[in-house]
Design a protein around this motif. Structure first.
Motif, mmCIF file in Angstrom:
data_model
loop_
_atom_site.group_PDB
_atom_site.id
_atom_site.type_symbol
_atom_site.label_atom_id
_atom_site.label_comp_id
_atom_site.label_asym_id
_atom_site.label_seq_id
_atom_site.Cartn_x
_atom_site.Cartn_y
_atom_site.Cartn_z
ATOM 1 N N ILE A 1 4.178 5.338 6.235
ATOM 2 C CA ILE A 1 2.756 5.176 5.950
ATOM 3 C C ILE A 1 2.481 3.682 6.035
ATOM 4 O O ILE A 1 3.018 2.900 5.256
ATOM 5 C CB ILE A 1 2.386 5.714 4.554
ATOM 6 N N GLY A 2 1.670 3.307 7.009
ATOM 7 C CA GLY A 2 1.420 1.894 7.268
ATOM 8 C C GLY A 2 0.131 1.391 6.651
ATOM 9 O O GLY A 2 -0.618 2.129 5.995
ATOM 10 N N CYS A 3 -0.114 0.118 6.910
ATOM 11 C CA CYS A 3 -1.294 -0.550 6.360
ATOM 12 C C CYS A 3 -2.596 0.069 6.859
ATOM 13 O O CYS A 3 -3.601 -0.013 6.164
ATOM 14 C CB CYS A 3 -1.258 -2.031 6.723
ATOM 15 N N ASP A 4 -2.592 0.685 8.024
ATOM 16 C CA ASP A 4 -3.817 1.305 8.528
ATOM 17 C C ASP A 4 -4.363 2.313 7.522
ATOM 18 O O ASP A 4 -5.518 2.253 7.111
ATOM 19 C CB ASP A 4 -3.604 1.936 9.901
ATOM 20 N N LEU A 5 -3.531 3.218 7.071
ATOM 21 C CA LEU A 5 -3.953 4.236 6.110
ATOM 22 C C LEU A 5 -4.209 3.616 4.735
ATOM 23 O O LEU A 5 -5.178 3.950 4.056
ATOM 24 C CB LEU A 5 -2.894 5.336 6.020
ATOM 25 N N LEU A 6 -3.362 2.678 4.327
ATOM 26 C CA LEU A 6 -3.516 2.050 3.013
ATOM 27 C C LEU A 6 -4.813 1.245 2.925
ATOM 28 O O LEU A 6 -5.543 1.343 1.944
ATOM 29 C CB LEU A 6 -2.311 1.158 2.719
ATOM 30 N N VAL A 7 -5.119 0.472 3.960
ATOM 31 C CA VAL A 7 -6.338 -0.339 3.960
ATOM 32 C C VAL A 7 -7.573 0.540 4.048
ATOM 33 O O VAL A 7 -8.542 0.339 3.315
ATOM 34 C CB VAL A 7 -6.307 -1.376 5.106
ATOM 35 N N ASP A 8 -7.563 1.528 4.939
ATOM 36 C CA ASP A 8 -8.719 2.420 5.080
ATOM 37 C C ASP A 8 -9.089 3.107 3.768
ATOM 38 O O ASP A 8 -10.248 3.408 3.523
ATOM 39 C CB ASP A 8 -8.460 3.490 6.137
ATOM 40 N N ASN A 9 -8.095 3.365 2.934
ATOM 41 C CA ASN A 9 -8.337 4.060 1.668
ATOM 42 C C ASN A 9 -8.306 3.125 0.463
ATOM 43 O O ASN A 9 -8.273 3.580 -0.669
ATOM 44 C CB ASN A 9 -7.318 5.184 1.498
ATOM 45 N N LYS A 10 -8.307 1.815 0.742
ATOM 46 C CA LYS A 10 -8.312 0.801 -0.319
ATOM 47 C C LYS A 10 -7.256 1.109 -1.377
ATOM 48 O O LYS A 10 -7.533 1.154 -2.586
ATOM 49 C CB LYS A 10 -9.693 0.668 -0.937
ATOM 50 N N ALA A 11 -6.026 1.310 -0.908
ATOM 51 C CA ALA A 11 -4.925 1.680 -1.790
ATOM 52 C C ALA A 11 -4.520 0.533 -2.698
ATOM 53 O O ALA A 11 -4.513 -0.628 -2.298
ATOM 54 C CB ALA A 11 -3.725 2.127 -0.953
ATOM 55 N N VAL A 12 -4.189 0.892 -3.934
ATOM 56 C CA VAL A 12 -3.628 -0.045 -4.901
ATOM 57 C C VAL A 12 -2.261 0.503 -5.289
ATOM 58 O O VAL A 12 -2.162 1.617 -5.814
ATOM 59 C CB VAL A 12 -4.534 -0.168 -6.151
ATOM 60 N N ILE A 13 -1.228 -0.267 -5.012
ATOM 61 C CA ILE A 13 0.128 0.144 -5.357
ATOM 62 C C ILE A 13 0.439 -0.409 -6.741
ATOM 63 O O ILE A 13 0.430 -1.619 -6.951
ATOM 64 C CB ILE A 13 1.136 -0.362 -4.312
ATOM 65 N N ASP A 14 0.681 0.484 -7.688
ATOM 66 C CA ASP A 14 0.964 0.101 -9.067
ATOM 67 C C ASP A 14 2.441 0.391 -9.337
ATOM 68 O O ASP A 14 2.815 1.520 -9.649
ATOM 69 C CB ASP A 14 0.059 0.890 -10.015
ATOM 70 N N LEU A 15 3.263 -0.642 -9.230
ATOM 71 C CA LEU A 15 4.701 -0.455 -9.408
ATOM 72 C C LEU A 15 5.082 -0.247 -10.867
ATOM 73 O O LEU A 15 6.104 0.369 -11.153
ATOM 74 C CB LEU A 15 5.467 -1.627 -8.798
ATOM 75 N N ALA A 16 4.276 -0.728 -11.794
ATOM 76 C CA ALA A 16 4.551 -0.507 -13.216
ATOM 77 C C ALA A 16 4.428 0.977 -13.557
ATOM 78 O O ALA A 16 5.216 1.505 -14.334
ATOM 79 C CB ALA A 16 3.610 -1.342 -14.076
ATOM 80 N N LYS A 17 3.427 1.647 -12.972
ATOM 81 C CA LYS A 17 3.200 3.071 -13.251
ATOM 82 C C LYS A 17 3.783 3.972 -12.172
ATOM 83 O O LYS A 17 3.688 5.195 -12.268
ATOM 84 C CB LYS A 17 1.707 3.346 -13.386
ATOM 85 N N LEU A 18 4.359 3.377 -11.110
ATOM 86 C CA LEU A 18 4.913 4.120 -9.973
ATOM 87 C C LEU A 18 3.897 5.099 -9.395
ATOM 88 O O LEU A 18 4.147 6.289 -9.233
ATOM 89 C CB LEU A 18 6.206 4.831 -10.358
ATOM 90 N N LYS A 19 2.716 4.546 -9.068
ATOM 91 C CA LYS A 19 1.635 5.340 -8.482
ATOM 92 C C LYS A 19 0.912 4.513 -7.428
ATOM 93 O O LYS A 19 0.902 3.292 -7.481
ATOM 94 C CB LYS A 19 0.621 5.752 -9.537
ATOM 95 N N ILE A 20 0.283 5.213 -6.502
ATOM 96 C CA ILE A 20 -0.661 4.593 -5.583
ATOM 97 C C ILE A 20 -2.020 5.214 -5.874
ATOM 98 O O ILE A 20 -2.151 6.434 -5.933
ATOM 99 C CB ILE A 20 -0.288 4.820 -4.102
ATOM 100 N N ARG A 21 -3.012 4.371 -6.086
ATOM 101 C CA ARG A 21 -4.387 4.819 -6.295
ATOM 102 C C ARG A 21 -5.177 4.553 -5.016
ATOM 103 O O ARG A 21 -5.041 3.501 -4.403
ATOM 104 C CB ARG A 21 -5.032 4.048 -7.452
ATOM 105 N N LEU A 22 -6.024 5.490 -4.659
ATOM 106 C CA LEU A 22 -6.879 5.353 -3.497
ATOM 107 C C LEU A 22 -8.312 5.211 -3.960
ATOM 108 O O LEU A 22 -8.781 5.992 -4.780
ATOM 109 C CB LEU A 22 -6.727 6.570 -2.582
ATOM 110 N N LYS A 23 -9.011 4.225 -3.435
ATOM 111 C CA LYS A 23 -10.376 3.943 -3.906
ATOM 112 C C LYS A 23 -11.432 4.324 -2.903
ATOM 113 O O LYS A 23 -12.599 4.305 -3.222
ATOM 114 C CB LYS A 23 -10.489 2.461 -4.249
ATOM 115 N N ASN A 24 -11.068 4.636 -1.685
ATOM 116 C CA ASN A 24 -12.059 4.917 -0.642
ATOM 117 C C ASN A 24 -11.960 6.382 -0.235
ATOM 118 O O ASN A 24 -11.714 6.695 0.897
ATOM 119 C CB ASN A 24 -11.833 4.016 0.568
ATOM 120 N N ILE A 25 -12.174 7.251 -1.162
ATOM 121 C CA ILE A 25 -12.053 8.681 -0.874
ATOM 122 C C ILE A 25 -13.407 9.250 -0.551
ATOM 123 O O ILE A 25 -14.363 9.068 -1.284
ATOM 124 C CB ILE A 25 -11.408 9.413 -2.053
ATOM 125 N N ARG A 26 -13.478 9.916 0.578
ATOM 126 C CA ARG A 26 -14.739 10.509 1.046
ATOM 127 C C ARG A 26 -14.905 11.889 0.474
ATOM 128 O O ARG A 26 -14.045 12.611 0.223
ATOM 129 C CB ARG A 26 -14.739 10.566 2.565
#
Length: 145
Positions: A120-145
């Motif tokens: 999973i590359g930056c194309d998908l991560l950037v398009d969805n404004k992903a935030v990688i939270d290593l403390a919580k071991l989660k990825i949050r997506l902010k640009n969900i349609r």
């Protein structure tokens, strides 16, 4: 690229690959037993040629040479994955390249006992404004349609 579900985050795992350091991975539930590498340094998402039968991919007519995750320069197929799964969350119409990731899989299977289906590359991560939270071991997506 469309997100099919409204849930905005998914779990990740951190694996230690001795020679290559620490890597972030997550499961592909449509291809049980396979994992994605989350790679902020990869400009484009990648699907392993050996796993391409788990995906419905519409290929472009042209191929191109690629260097990067590959040991040597090889021809790649550019296409569009109709659906990919990240931890049970489905994404539609993902532009990707399809290349053999044999040497990547060799390393991951030997050192982490997991099989890789792609990156999973930056194309998908950037398009969805992903935030990688290593403390919580989660990825949050902010640009969900």
């Amino acid at each position: 690229m469309n997100w099919k579900y409204s849930r905005r985050e998914f779990p990740i795992e951190v694996v230690n690959i001795d020679e290559d350091g620490v890597h972030i991975v997550c499961k592909n539930r449509l291809a049980p037993g396979y994992w994605w590498i989350i790679d902020t340094g990869a400009s484009t998402s990648v699907i392993d040629t050996n796993c391409s039968d788990h995906f419905e991919i519409v290929f472009e007519s042209t191929t191109q040479a690629a260097v990067g995750v590959l040991e040597n320069q090889v021809e790649t197929k550019k296409g569009n994955a109709q659906i990919i799964d990240i931890e049970g969350h489905l994404f539609e119409n993902i532009d990707c390249v399809v290349i053999p990731l044999n040497h990547v899989n060799e390393i991951y299977q030997t050192q982490a006992d997991i099989k890789i289906c792609g990156i999973i590359g930056c194309d998908l991560l950037v398009d969805n404004k992903a935030v990688i939270d290593l403390a919580k071991l989660k990825i949050r997506l902010k640009n969900i349609r």
